[in-house]
Write a protein that holds these residues in place. Structure first.
Motif, short mmCIF file in Angstrom:
data_model
loop_
_atom_site.label_atom_id
_atom_site.label_comp_id
_atom_site.label_asym_id
_atom_site.label_seq_id
_atom_site.Cartn_x
_atom_site.Cartn_y
_atom_site.Cartn_z
N TRP A 55 0.83 -1.20 0.00
CA TRP A 55 0.00 0.00 0.00
C TRP A 55 0.87 1.25 0.00
CZ3 TRP A 55 -1.26 4.48 2.51
CH2 TRP A 55 -2.49 5.05 2.21
N PHE A 56 1.90 1.27 0.86
CA PHE A 56 2.79 2.43 0.89
C PHE A 56 3.54 2.58 -0.43
CE2 PHE A 56 2.70 2.23 5.68
CZ PHE A 56 2.11 3.48 5.84
N TYR A 57 3.93 1.48 -1.04
CA TYR A 57 4.61 1.54 -2.34
C TYR A 57 3.68 2.14 -3.40
CZ TYR A 57 7.10 0.15 -6.54
OH TYR A 57 7.75 0.18 -7.75
N ILE A 69 10.07 3.00 7.59
CA ILE A 69 9.82 3.99 8.65
C ILE A 69 8.33 4.27 8.75
CG2 ILE A 69 10.14 6.42 9.27
CD1 ILE A 69 13.02 6.13 8.08
N ASN A 70 7.68 4.45 7.60
CA ASN A 70 6.23 4.68 7.60
C ASN A 70 5.47 3.45 8.07
OD1 ASN A 70 5.26 7.40 6.46
ND2 ASN A 70 7.06 6.88 5.24
N LEU A 71 5.93 2.28 7.71
CA LEU A 71 5.29 1.03 8.15
C LEU A 71 5.32 0.94 9.68
CD1 LEU A 71 5.47 -2.33 6.44
CD2 LEU A 71 5.96 -2.29 8.84
N LEU A 72 6.48 1.26 10.28
CA LEU A 72 6.59 1.21 11.74
C LEU A 72 5.73 2.28 12.40
CD1 LEU A 72 10.40 0.52 12.16
CD2 LEU A 72 8.52 -1.11 12.39
N ALA A 73 5.71 3.47 11.81
CA ALA A 73 4.87 4.54 12.35
C ALA A 73 3.39 4.14 12.27
CB ALA A 73 5.12 5.84 11.59
N PHE A 74 3.01 3.51 11.15
CA PHE A 74 1.62 3.05 11.01
C PHE A 74 1.29 1.99 12.04
CE2 PHE A 74 -1.29 -0.17 9.35
CZ PHE A 74 -2.45 0.60 9.33
N LEU A 75 2.19 1.04 12.26
CA LEU A 75 1.92 -0.02 13.23
C LEU A 75 1.78 0.55 14.64
CD1 LEU A 75 4.21 -2.84 11.84
CD2 LEU A 75 1.71 -2.73 11.76
N ASP A 76 2.57 1.57 14.97
CA ASP A 76 2.39 2.25 16.26
C ASP A 76 1.02 2.92 16.32
OD1 ASP A 76 4.76 1.58 17.55
OD2 ASP A 76 5.82 3.35 16.79
N GLY A 96 -11.92 -4.83 5.35
CA GLY A 96 -11.76 -3.46 4.86
C GLY A 96 -11.14 -2.51 5.86
N GLY A 97 -10.86 -2.98 7.05
CA GLY A 97 -10.35 -2.12 8.11
C GLY A 97 -8.91 -1.66 7.91
N LEU A 98 -8.12 -2.50 7.26
CA LEU A 98 -6.71 -2.13 7.05
C LEU A 98 -6.62 -0.93 6.12
CD1 LEU A 98 -3.70 -2.52 7.39
CD2 LEU A 98 -3.79 -4.34 5.68
N ARG A 99 -7.33 -0.98 5.01
CA ARG A 99 -7.31 0.14 4.05
C ARG A 99 -7.81 1.42 4.71
NH1 ARG A 99 -8.05 -0.02 -1.95
NH2 ARG A 99 -7.64 -2.17 -1.46
N GLN A 100 -8.87 1.31 5.48
CA GLN A 100 -9.44 2.48 6.17
C GLN A 100 -8.43 3.05 7.17
OE1 GLN A 100 -13.14 1.70 8.18
NE2 GLN A 100 -13.22 3.74 9.10
N LYS A 101 -7.77 2.16 7.91
CA LYS A 101 -6.80 2.60 8.91
C LYS A 101 -5.60 3.26 8.23
CE LYS A 101 -6.39 2.24 13.41
NZ LYS A 101 -7.32 2.89 14.32
N LEU A 102 -5.16 2.73 7.09
CA LEU A 102 -4.06 3.34 6.35
C LEU A 102 -4.45 4.73 5.87
CD1 LEU A 102 -2.86 0.21 4.38
CD2 LEU A 102 -1.40 1.62 5.83
N GLN A 103 -5.67 4.90 5.40
CA GLN A 103 -6.13 6.20 4.95
C GLN A 103 -6.22 7.20 6.11
OE1 GLN A 103 -9.69 4.96 2.92
NE2 GLN A 103 -8.61 4.66 0.98
N GLU A 104 -6.65 6.73 7.28
CA GLU A 104 -6.67 7.57 8.48
C GLU A 104 -5.26 8.00 8.85
OE1 GLU A 104 -8.58 5.62 11.77
OE2 GLU A 104 -10.35 5.14 10.58
N PHE A 105 -4.33 7.06 8.77
CA PHE A 105 -2.94 7.34 9.11
C PHE A 105 -2.35 8.42 8.19
CE2 PHE A 105 1.57 6.36 8.17
CZ PHE A 105 2.11 6.64 9.40
N ILE A 106 -2.61 8.30 6.90
CA ILE A 106 -2.07 9.27 5.94
C ILE A 106 -2.73 10.64 6.14
CG2 ILE A 106 -2.05 9.88 3.46
CD1 ILE A 106 0.11 7.84 4.27
N ALA A 107 -4.02 10.65 6.47
CA ALA A 107 -4.74 11.92 6.66
C ALA A 107 -4.32 12.62 7.95
CB ALA A 107 -6.24 11.66 6.67
N ASP A 108 -3.83 11.87 8.91
CA ASP A 108 -3.49 12.42 10.23
C ASP A 108 -2.28 13.29 10.22
OD1 ASP A 108 -4.16 12.77 12.83
OD2 ASP A 108 -3.23 10.94 13.55
#
Length: 108
Positions: A55-57, A69-76, A96-108
């Protein structure tokens, strides 16, 4: 042999005294060893790890060091109190929760 490899990861994880995230040696581990380190710390399975990395790629983070680095920040960001307390075996996102959580992380 796998357990021996996992034990050798811990000395590598120390941050250099004056360095930042890019200087953390475990970020430069081969993919399999980096995944095992993430698995130990965040209790995630290989499929979730691969999905997050992909997803990050696709998002445009091509450089592996920046992606990790982003993967670790996302996991935190995504870790729950139950998961941190060891009450659940793996980090869970639901349908569908992983995609939603990734989008929340990027928006934050």
């Amino acid at each position: 042999m796998q357990k021996e490899l996992l034990r050798t990861i811990s000395p590598v994880m120390n941050e250099k005294k004056n360095g930042g995230l890019e200087d953390m040696e475990y970020l430069n581990l081969p993919d399999r060893l980096f995944f095992h380190w993430c698995q130990q710390k965040y209790r995630l399975n290989r499929g979730v790890y691969n999905t997050i990395d992909h997803w990050f790629y696709e998002y445009g983070i091509v450089h592996i060091l920046h992606r990790r680095i982003n993967l670790l920040a996302f996991l935190d960001f995504a870790s729950t109190s139950e998961q941190e307390a060891g009450k659940t075996k793996f980090i869970k996102f639901g349908n569908g929760g992983l995609r939603q959580k990734l989008q929340e992380f990027i928006a934050d």
